[in-house]
Motif scaffolding. Sequence first.
Motif, short mmCIF file in Angstrom:
data_model
loop_
_atom_site.label_atom_id
_atom_site.label_comp_id
_atom_site.label_asym_id
_atom_site.label_seq_id
_atom_site.Cartn_x
_atom_site.Cartn_y
_atom_site.Cartn_z
N ILE A 9 0.82 -1.21 0.00
CA ILE A 9 0.00 0.00 0.00
C ILE A 9 0.86 1.27 0.00
O ILE A 9 0.54 2.25 -0.66
N LYS A 10 1.99 1.22 0.70
CA LYS A 10 2.82 2.43 0.73
C LYS A 10 3.35 2.79 -0.65
O LYS A 10 3.54 3.96 -0.97
N ASP A 11 3.57 1.78 -1.48
CA ASP A 11 4.03 2.04 -2.85
C ASP A 11 2.93 2.70 -3.67
O ASP A 11 3.18 3.61 -4.45
N ILE A 12 1.70 2.20 -3.47
CA ILE A 12 0.57 2.79 -4.20
C ILE A 12 0.36 4.22 -3.71
O ILE A 12 0.18 5.15 -4.50
N LEU A 49 -6.20 3.55 1.89
CA LEU A 49 -5.52 4.78 1.46
C LEU A 49 -6.09 6.00 2.18
O LEU A 49 -5.36 6.90 2.59
N ARG A 50 -7.43 5.99 2.37
CA ARG A 50 -8.05 7.12 3.07
C ARG A 50 -7.52 7.22 4.50
O ARG A 50 -7.14 8.28 4.98
N ILE A 51 -7.49 6.07 5.18
CA ILE A 51 -7.01 6.06 6.57
C ILE A 51 -5.56 6.55 6.64
O ILE A 51 -5.20 7.41 7.44
N MET A 52 -4.77 6.01 5.73
CA MET A 52 -3.36 6.37 5.71
C MET A 52 -3.17 7.88 5.54
O MET A 52 -2.38 8.51 6.25
N VAL A 111 -2.17 4.97 -12.61
CA VAL A 111 -1.12 4.17 -11.95
C VAL A 111 -1.60 2.76 -11.65
O VAL A 111 -2.78 2.52 -11.46
N PRO A 112 -0.66 1.80 -11.60
CA PRO A 112 -1.02 0.40 -11.31
C PRO A 112 -1.02 0.11 -9.81
O PRO A 112 -0.10 0.50 -9.11
N ALA A 113 -2.05 -0.60 -9.35
CA ALA A 113 -2.08 -1.00 -7.95
C ALA A 113 -1.58 -2.43 -7.80
O ALA A 113 -1.42 -2.94 -6.70
N ILE B 69 -0.78 0.45 7.27
CA ILE B 69 -1.23 1.81 6.97
C ILE B 69 -1.07 2.76 8.16
O ILE B 69 -1.51 3.90 8.12
N GLY B 70 -0.44 2.25 9.21
CA GLY B 70 -0.09 3.13 10.32
C GLY B 70 -1.14 3.25 11.41
O GLY B 70 -0.99 4.03 12.35
N MET B 71 -2.22 2.48 11.32
CA MET B 71 -3.26 2.54 12.35
C MET B 71 -2.87 1.64 13.52
O MET B 71 -3.19 1.93 14.67
N GLY B 72 -2.16 0.56 13.24
CA GLY B 72 -1.72 -0.35 14.28
C GLY B 72 -2.67 -1.53 14.45
O GLY B 72 -3.84 -1.36 14.80
N GLY B 73 -2.16 -2.72 14.19
CA GLY B 73 -2.96 -3.94 14.25
C GLY B 73 -3.42 -4.30 15.65
O GLY B 73 -4.38 -5.05 15.83
N GLU B 74 -2.76 -3.73 16.65
CA GLU B 74 -3.11 -4.04 18.04
C GLU B 74 -4.53 -3.58 18.42
O GLU B 74 -5.10 -4.02 19.40
#
Lengths: 223, 123, 307
Positions: A9-12, A49-52, A111-113, B69-74
């Motif tokens: 996901i970080k690459d996307i 992606l939204r959360i990130m 872009v490719p996912a 994604i940085g939320m944390g699996g815990e």
Amino acid sequence: MIIAQQKPIKDIAAMIADCKKVLLVGCAGCVTVCLSGGEKETEVLASSLRIMRRLQGNPLETVTYTATRQCDPEYIETLENLVKDVDAVVSLACGVGVQYLAERFHDKWVVPAQNTMFVGGSTAHGVWEERCGLCGDCILHRTGGICPIIRCSKSILNGPCGGSQYGKCEISKDVDCAWQLIYDRMKALGKLDKLLEIQPPKDWSKSRDGGPRKAIREDVMIG
Amino acid sequence: MRLQYSPNIRIVEMPCSGTIDHRVLLQAFEDGADGVFVAGCMEGDCHFQKGNYRAKKRVNAVKKLLDEIGMGGERLEMYNLSAAMGPRFAEIANEMTERIRRLGPNPLKKQSAETTEKEGDVA
Amino acid sequence: MKTESKLQKLLDSGHFAVTAEIGPPKHASAHGIRHHAHMLKDYVDATNITDCQTAIVRLSSIASAVHILDCGLEPIVQMTCRDRNRIAIQSDLLGAYSLGVRNLLCLSGDHQKFGNEPSAKNVYDVDSIQLIYLMRRMRDEKMFFSGEPIKEHEPRFFIGAVANPFADPFEFRVARLEKKVEAGAEFIQTQCIFDMERFERFMEMVRERGIHERVHILAGVTPLKSWRAAKYLQTSVSGMIVPDDIVERLKKAEDPKREGIEICIEQIKHIRNIPGVHGVHIMAIAWEEVVPEIVERSGLFPRPKVE
């Protein structure tokens, strides 16, 4: 079917770092069946992606849509309205879909996912294996229905090489020797004599080495 | 039996833990949940044979995704207990509440105070 | 088909041949190759020059062969299918012949996974059997791989191939060897033999099919330096069988290197008595200096002279 696997996901996220709004396009073809780019995966990716981005203090707006196929122009046509006001399009299809989107929406950042991996099938739930090398000149009738082009690490046509032992390939104990499989099958079929014929060098011009290939059926062409 | 457990727990009933979907779990976090735990039946006791095993696999996959994604699996956990295990439920509720308190509130809430979320889905 | 190969003359006149192997270095100096060539010159009839063995980048086999020729020893150039397409293979072999190389060994080559360039693309445009056939045809029918005629000066190599009696499926190994002979192989060098019993069974099958009358078979041997080396070959190299008693013998030995040489000499003496074996190929991996002693004590010295 074509087997693809989602990129990290970080690459996307990095590919669309400067976008505020993106369209994520899933594909209801092969990548739905191999569970990497269908409707569900598209929504999961959008949510991720939204959360990130929210966590980074830079929220991202997403629109999702899953096309019947991304490898036919008519199914891409319907995307026109959705594409208009987004900064980028993320395709969850195989490499074909990404290119079709890029060709149709040539002023859009597409872009490719996914990483498009191979042509194969599932061998168990959640396990897919490569089966066809897309060489353009099938020889399965000579090798007992087992493809040495893609299943032999060396694509040898007159195998097995000296690295075959206990049914496994020299590169890994987890890889079956395709030529052992071919031998076993031909033996069971009473056709071992066929394996004694020297197979001539392959005409790779029918494969990717001949440039992008085209298949034409004049009888179904319109106009 | 009237057992006390943390009042901050909101229960979302589902027919079987096996109907848990990645999307539902992610949405809970996007909507502001600080933590989520999935309570499935005891292993081997699934009315639909393997629903709770499947739930566990999915929960584990989403835990990984949350880490990525940085939320944390815990913030996400799977528990197995039966409908007759009230005290165990209270215990889990408290245990999870403790864990989440330690982790702090959902980090998205800080952000959403500043921006409003738009629903983008059209399909 | 007659060539200018001395190895062929020896084998055709019924002598028990001795070949060795020199592994080129991972640098650009031929000093070591030349040193080994001088050392081996009187003890072996020809020496193989490996072609980036185990897919490790090394000084080119054809360039090494020229150094070896210069030292008065006959080289056998190894050509793998891993690194070159049919254009490069033909071009390199025309060049090798022009430089005086007369023996060619065709093989698939170890997968690049094992080397120091595991991310390289492999070629395998043609495989070893196809290469044997095409080189034989180039010589005997004077044509390039494509079928285009070679008007003059076609390369006339003595063509060899490898066989591994220890790979699977065992029963098919002899059939595949025959396929190589059918394709045009005139001499065969085998994988290192430690499991003598299996090799004898292999040779029995070879004789049943009369293959030994159509091709010269050189049995491969390797002196082992330690029980760890034996264990490594036993457990980590695909297509290799090392019986436990060899490992044990080296383990118990006071001087394992001596013991390794002894074992190798015993093996050669044994192999000489197996009908259909026409020579021995000594692969002293990074231990070339023991070859003269092994040849001498196996009763294979002095080497016969041919014109």
